[in-house]
Write a protein that holds these residues in place. Structure first.
Motif, PDB file in Angstrom:
ATOM      1  N   MET A 297      17.568  16.665  19.228  1.00  0.00           N
ATOM      2  CA  MET A 297      18.946  17.083  18.959  1.00  0.00           C
ATOM      3  C   MET A 297      19.273  17.004  17.471  1.00  0.00           C
ATOM      4  O   MET A 297      20.008  17.836  16.932  1.00  0.00           O
ATOM      5  CB  MET A 297      19.911  16.219  19.777  1.00  0.00           C
ATOM      6  CG  MET A 297      19.880  16.528  21.270  1.00  0.00           C
ATOM      7  SD  MET A 297      20.636  15.225  22.318  1.00  0.00           S
ATOM      8  CE  MET A 297      22.293  15.145  21.652  1.00  0.00           C
TER       9      MET A 297
ATOM     10  N   LYS B 299      20.473  20.095  15.265  1.00  0.00           N
ATOM     11  CA  LYS B 299      21.710  20.017  14.485  1.00  0.00           C
ATOM     12  C   LYS B 299      21.466  20.412  13.035  1.00  0.00           C
ATOM     13  O   LYS B 299      22.343  20.991  12.373  1.00  0.00           O
ATOM     14  CB  LYS B 299      22.287  18.602  14.568  1.00  0.00           C
ATOM     15  CG  LYS B 299      23.636  18.434  13.894  1.00  0.00           C
ATOM     16  CD  LYS B 299      24.175  17.022  14.081  1.00  0.00           C
ATOM     17  CE  LYS B 299      25.535  16.853  13.407  1.00  0.00           C
ATOM     18  NZ  LYS B 299      26.065  15.470  13.589  1.00  0.00           N
TER      19      LYS B 299
ATOM     20  N   PRO C 194      29.245   9.090  24.438  1.00  0.00           N
ATOM     21  CA  PRO C 194      29.219  10.559  24.532  1.00  0.00           C
ATOM     22  C   PRO C 194      27.892  11.160  24.089  1.00  0.00           C
ATOM     23  O   PRO C 194      27.425  12.147  24.688  1.00  0.00           O
ATOM     24  CB  PRO C 194      30.366  10.989  23.611  1.00  0.00           C
ATOM     25  CG  PRO C 194      31.302   9.824  23.605  1.00  0.00           C
ATOM     26  CD  PRO C 194      30.415   8.619  23.652  1.00  0.00           C
ATOM     27  N   LEU C 195      27.265  10.592  23.067  1.00  0.00           N
ATOM     28  CA  LEU C 195      25.965  11.090  22.620  1.00  0.00           C
ATOM     29  C   LEU C 195      24.898  10.825  23.674  1.00  0.00           C
ATOM     30  O   LEU C 195      24.024  11.667  23.927  1.00  0.00           O
ATOM     31  CB  LEU C 195      25.587  10.434  21.290  1.00  0.00           C
ATOM     32  CG  LEU C 195      24.278  10.905  20.647  1.00  0.00           C
ATOM     33  CD1 LEU C 195      24.321  12.401  20.362  1.00  0.00           C
ATOM     34  CD2 LEU C 195      23.999  10.113  19.366  1.00  0.00           C
TER      35      LEU C 195
ATOM     36  N   GLN D  60      25.417  10.613  26.912  1.00  0.00           N
ATOM     37  CA  GLN D  60      25.658  11.556  28.008  1.00  0.00           C
ATOM     38  C   GLN D  60      25.120  12.943  27.665  1.00  0.00           C
ATOM     39  O   GLN D  60      24.537  13.623  28.523  1.00  0.00           O
ATOM     40  CB  GLN D  60      27.160  11.612  28.303  1.00  0.00           C
ATOM     41  CG  GLN D  60      27.701  10.316  28.884  1.00  0.00           C
ATOM     42  CD  GLN D  60      29.219  10.267  28.925  1.00  0.00           C
ATOM     43  OE1 GLN D  60      29.895  10.817  28.047  1.00  0.00           O
ATOM     44  NE2 GLN D  60      29.774   9.599  29.932  1.00  0.00           N
ATOM     45  N   GLN D  61      25.295  13.348  26.414  1.00  0.00           N
ATOM     46  CA  GLN D  61      24.779  14.638  25.986  1.00  0.00           C
ATOM     47  C   GLN D  61      23.243  14.664  26.049  1.00  0.00           C
ATOM     48  O   GLN D  61      22.652  15.648  26.510  1.00  0.00           O
ATOM     49  CB  GLN D  61      25.244  14.943  24.562  1.00  0.00           C
ATOM     50  CG  GLN D  61      24.791  16.310  24.052  1.00  0.00           C
ATOM     51  CD  GLN D  61      25.189  16.545  22.605  1.00  0.00           C
ATOM     52  OE1 GLN D  61      25.864  15.721  21.982  1.00  0.00           O
ATOM     53  NE2 GLN D  61      24.781  17.668  22.061  1.00  0.00           N
ATOM     54  N   ALA D  62      22.620  13.570  25.607  1.00  0.00           N
ATOM     55  CA  ALA D  62      21.161  13.507  25.620  1.00  0.00           C
ATOM     56  C   ALA D  62      20.614  13.584  27.040  1.00  0.00           C
ATOM     57  O   ALA D  62      19.650  14.314  27.314  1.00  0.00           O
ATOM     58  CB  ALA D  62      20.686  12.227  24.929  1.00  0.00           C
TER      59      ALA D  62
ATOM     60  N   ALA E 257      22.122  14.882  29.641  1.00  0.00           N
ATOM     61  CA  ALA E 257      22.388  16.224  30.161  1.00  0.00           C
ATOM     62  C   ALA E 257      21.332  17.209  29.656  1.00  0.00           C
ATOM     63  O   ALA E 257      20.870  18.088  30.404  1.00  0.00           O
ATOM     64  CB  ALA E 257      23.785  16.682  29.751  1.00  0.00           C
ATOM     65  N   ARG E 258      20.947  17.067  28.393  1.00  0.00           N
ATOM     66  CA  ARG E 258      19.924  17.939  27.829  1.00  0.00           C
ATOM     67  C   ARG E 258      18.555  17.666  28.467  1.00  0.00           C
ATOM     68  O   ARG E 258      17.775  18.597  28.703  1.00  0.00           O
ATOM     69  CB  ARG E 258      19.845  17.741  26.316  1.00  0.00           C
ATOM     70  CG  ARG E 258      20.981  18.382  25.533  1.00  0.00           C
ATOM     71  CD  ARG E 258      20.903  19.908  25.581  1.00  0.00           C
ATOM     72  NE  ARG E 258      19.600  20.396  25.156  1.00  0.00           N
ATOM     73  CZ  ARG E 258      19.207  20.535  23.881  1.00  0.00           C
ATOM     74  NH1 ARG E 258      20.054  20.240  22.907  1.00  0.00           N
ATOM     75  NH2 ARG E 258      18.005  20.993  23.600  1.00  0.00           N
TER      76      ARG E 258
END
Length: 310
Positions: A137, A141, A258-259, A261-263, A265-266
């Motif tokens: 990620m 980015k 939040p980071l 959760q994003q990881a 999800a990815r």
């Protein structure tokens, strides 16, 4: 009572053992979890052997990650029966962790298990795979795309490296894997590496991270995590001021929720589960203590999955 690994330090010395434990040994927390799967990481190897002062409170259950089912909760986000995963937050260091059939933690540390994964899948990924996703990620980015050139993965046979290769290959990047075990080249290509090189090409002079920075193309980026290869970084400012190279430090332990959760999800979206199972080996909880030295000796390939209730 429940089974687990306990690390103790007293007049008799430092020791890790598999034993039956009482609920009284669990620390304070607002969520109690029935742990189903955990994993072994380099930091767990340090904790089990006492080779480095990873554990800072005694007695303590090691294990920096786990996946399981909520048993009891006083936290508004979690209810009995919820499937959850935990990585880091000092668990296995200052707060008892995942190498036991029970864990009690703060609910703010937990992430909901993605629907695509079973608890076993989550720990086949583990902290190593979650960290690898944070690295990917960071590169995304920065704006790096598959058409921008090769991606070098150092420590390719380790947990982070193995999952990073799998992720990057699935996303279309051409991966060059650096390893000190060239006899594992077929394994690395099976994960998706397009090329395998001897880590000695990066090790002298200097250290792998420094030489990775030195060989990164103009405007490129390096995502750095872990310290299995050493903590020193003998380098110069030249890659940064002459070629605009960016060095990203990846912290998986205290990353905000939040980071995380994003990881996750990815990972549910981008990880090839078929290849994931190529890089895992399963062991029962009762055998965990014997594996600590294997990590420090560089003898572990891929991921070691711990069947906590097996």
């Amino acid at each position: 009572m429940f089974n687990g690994i306990l690390i103790e330090k007293d007049e008799a010395g430092y020791r890790a053992s598999y034993q039956s434990l009482s609920e009284e040994i669990l620390p304070a927390g607002d969520v109690t979890v029935a742990v189903q799967w955990s994993s072994l990481n380099y930091k767990d190897g340090l904790a089990l052997t006492g080779a480095s002062p990873v554990v800072r409170r005694f007695p303590l259950i090691p294990g920096i990650d786990f996946a399981g089912t909520v048993l009891e909760s006083q936290h508004p986000d979690w209810h009995p029966g919820d499937k959850v995963v935990l990585n880091g937050w000092g668990v296995g260091e200052t707060h008892s962790g995942g190498l036991a059939e029970r864990a009690r933690v703060r609910g703010d540390w937990l992430v909901a298990l993605p629907e695509r994964f079973q608890p076993r899948d989550a720990m086949a990924i583990g902290t190593a795979g979650y960290t690898a996703m944070l690295c990917v990620m960071a590169l995304e980015k920065h704006g790096i795309t598959p058409g921008d050139g090769d991606i070098l993965v150092t420590g390719a046979n380790g947990g982070v490296g193995s999952v990073a290769i799998t992720l990057l290959a699935k996303l279309g990047y051409r991966v060059v894997a650096a390893t000190g075990r060239l006899n594992e080249a077929d394994y690395l290509t099976s994960l998706g590496a397009a090329e395998v090189i001897d880590r000695a090409e990066l090790a002298t002079p200097g250290r792998p991270l420094a030489n990775a920075c030195a060989t990164t193309r103009y405007g490129g980026a390096v995502a750095a995590c872990g310290l299995a290869g050493g903590m020193d970084f003998p380098s110069t400012v030249m890659p940064f001021i002459l070629r605009g190279v960016t060095l990203y430090g990846i912290d998986s332990v205290m990353a905000p929720r939040p980071l995380r959760q994003q990881a996750w999800a990815r990972l549910a979206e981008d990880l090839d589960l078929t290849r994931l199972h190529l890089l895992t080996r399963e062991v029962p909880l009762s055998q965990v203590v014997t594996l600590g030295n294997a990590f420090l000796a560089g003898q572990v390939r891929g991921r070691i999955l711990v069947n906590v209730q097996g």
